[in-house]
Write a protein that holds these residues in place. Structure first.
Motif, PDB file in Angstrom:
ATOM      1  N   CYS A 193     -28.632  41.057  50.789  1.00  0.00           N
ATOM      2  CA  CYS A 193     -30.011  40.232  51.420  1.00  0.00           C
ATOM      3  C   CYS A 193     -30.069  39.436  52.084  1.00  0.00           C
ATOM      4  O   CYS A 193     -31.111  39.688  52.679  1.00  0.00           O
ATOM      5  CB  CYS A 193     -31.049  40.284  50.174  1.00  0.00           C
ATOM      6  SG  CYS A 193     -31.194  41.534  48.361  1.00  0.00           S
ATOM      7  N   CYS A 196     -30.567  39.966  56.349  1.00  0.00           N
ATOM      8  CA  CYS A 196     -31.989  39.782  56.974  1.00  0.00           C
ATOM      9  C   CYS A 196     -32.959  39.571  56.198  1.00  0.00           C
ATOM     10  O   CYS A 196     -34.177  38.506  57.114  1.00  0.00           O
ATOM     11  CB  CYS A 196     -32.023  41.500  55.772  1.00  0.00           C
ATOM     12  SG  CYS A 196     -31.343  42.784  57.244  1.00  0.00           S
ATOM     13  N   HIS A 197     -32.989  39.095  55.178  1.00  0.00           N
ATOM     14  CA  HIS A 197     -34.554  38.413  54.337  1.00  0.00           C
ATOM     15  C   HIS A 197     -34.494  36.371  54.607  1.00  0.00           C
ATOM     16  O   HIS A 197     -34.860  35.852  54.327  1.00  0.00           O
ATOM     17  CB  HIS A 197     -34.386  38.803  52.703  1.00  0.00           C
ATOM     18  CG  HIS A 197     -35.198  39.666  52.835  1.00  0.00           C
ATOM     19  ND1 HIS A 197     -36.621  40.391  53.256  1.00  0.00           N
ATOM     20  CD2 HIS A 197     -34.878  41.019  52.551  1.00  0.00           C
ATOM     21  CE1 HIS A 197     -36.533  41.744  52.882  1.00  0.00           C
ATOM     22  NE2 HIS A 197     -35.162  42.372  53.152  1.00  0.00           N
ATOM     23  N   ALA A 207     -36.483  41.367  59.293  1.00  0.00           N
ATOM     24  CA  ALA A 207     -36.668  41.913  57.672  1.00  0.00           C
ATOM     25  C   ALA A 207     -38.420  40.733  56.984  1.00  0.00           C
ATOM     26  O   ALA A 207     -37.928  39.825  57.861  1.00  0.00           O
ATOM     27  CB  ALA A 207     -35.662  41.679  56.458  1.00  0.00           C
ATOM     28  N   MET A 231     -36.013  49.370  56.446  1.00  0.00           N
ATOM     29  CA  MET A 231     -34.957  49.570  55.688  1.00  0.00           C
ATOM     30  C   MET A 231     -34.679  50.776  54.836  1.00  0.00           C
ATOM     31  O   MET A 231     -36.147  51.318  54.940  1.00  0.00           O
ATOM     32  CB  MET A 231     -36.353  47.778  54.301  1.00  0.00           C
ATOM     33  CG  MET A 231     -34.521  48.100  53.231  1.00  0.00           C
ATOM     34  SD  MET A 231     -35.466  47.092  52.015  1.00  0.00           S
ATOM     35  CE  MET A 231     -33.927  47.084  50.844  1.00  0.00           C
TER      36      MET A 231
END
Length: 258
Positions: A193, A196-197, A207, A231
């Motif tokens: 993750c 993107c985060h 994101a 997503m």
């Protein structure tokens, strides 16, 4: 030609041979009715604009506008609202004659006629007087437009609990939330993750943030497997046990943020 007077030559008979200084018109003959554009009128406009600008800046410093968190495309319950100076147009679209099959009336025709009318008002009312009762068309259209904007803005704002909205959607700085990088779920987050985060779950251009979300572990696991919005599905490639650790980690971070 008289003796001793000399001779005067001009290139065009329409041009006076006598040169006159470039002196602006004397407006003293029309006291209180007109004035020179420069510097009298323009200076007054600048002074009035400066007073308004200083007052507006003081108001924004004393009561700053409430900011909300970053846009979350996964939150289907969020209702976006325009800025306060566009609320009257937002309210207009709630009426039957300006919504649904008549949406073009609400977004193009009605606003276009209203603003176009205000632009044409000075040309439609060419009376020489400057008092309001001597300019009935221009003053009437301006009052009608002003009353409509105030009423529609009031109607729209009165149905929104602004304090509750700001509290529910307030941004949460990542520095206020302690990220436990020793948590087993963080290593799985890094692998699946972080790109993107972000490393602190604050999100990025691709994101939304994962801090401040109101979702259960089951919902997070479903999104990780099936995707949502932009997503794609199967974004998470680990096992079910790893997914459980990841969701527990994200839920624990959000518990700190509340």
């Amino acid at each position: 030609m008289h003796k001793g007077k000399g001779m005067k030559f001009v290139g065009d008979s329409r041009i006076s041979a006598e040169r006159k200084p470039n002196i602006p018109k004397d407006y003293s003959e029309y006291p209180g009715r007109t004035e020179a554009f420069w510097p009298n009128f323009l200076l007054k406009e600048w002074l009035a604009g400066s007073v308004f600008l200083v007052g507006f800046m003081c108001l924004t410093l004393a009561h700053p506008s409430p900011l909300e968190g970053m846009a979350d495309p996964t939150n289907a319950g969020y209702i976006p609202l325009p800025d306060w100076y566009f609320l009257f147009l937002y309210e207009l679209l709630k009426y039957e004659f300006a919504s649904g099959p008549f949406i073009l009336l609400g977004i193009l025709v009605i606003p276009g006629l209203a603003f176009g009318g205000l632009l044409l008002a000075p040309f439609l009312d060419k009376g020489p007087g400057r008092r309001p009762h001597q300019r009935p068309i221009a003053v009437g259209m301006m009052l009608l437009g002003l009353a409509s904007v105030i009423w529609l803005t009031y109607e729209s704002a009165s149905h929104v609990d602004w304090a509750q909205r700001a509290e529910a959607n307030k941004p949460i700085p990542p520095s206020e939330v302690e990220i436990d990088k020793q948590d087993p779920g963080y290593a799985i987050y890094e692998k699946n993750c972080m790109t993107c985060h972000g490393g602190d779950l604050s999100g990025g251009a691709a994101a939304p943030p994962l801090i401040g979300i109101d979702r259960s572990a089951e919902e997070i696991a479903k999104i990780a497997r099936e995707g949502i919005g932009s997503m794609p599905a199967d974004q998470f490639t680990g096992s079910d046990k790893e997914l459980k650790k990841l969701t527990d980690f994200i839920v624990s971070v959000n518990k700190q943020a509340k």
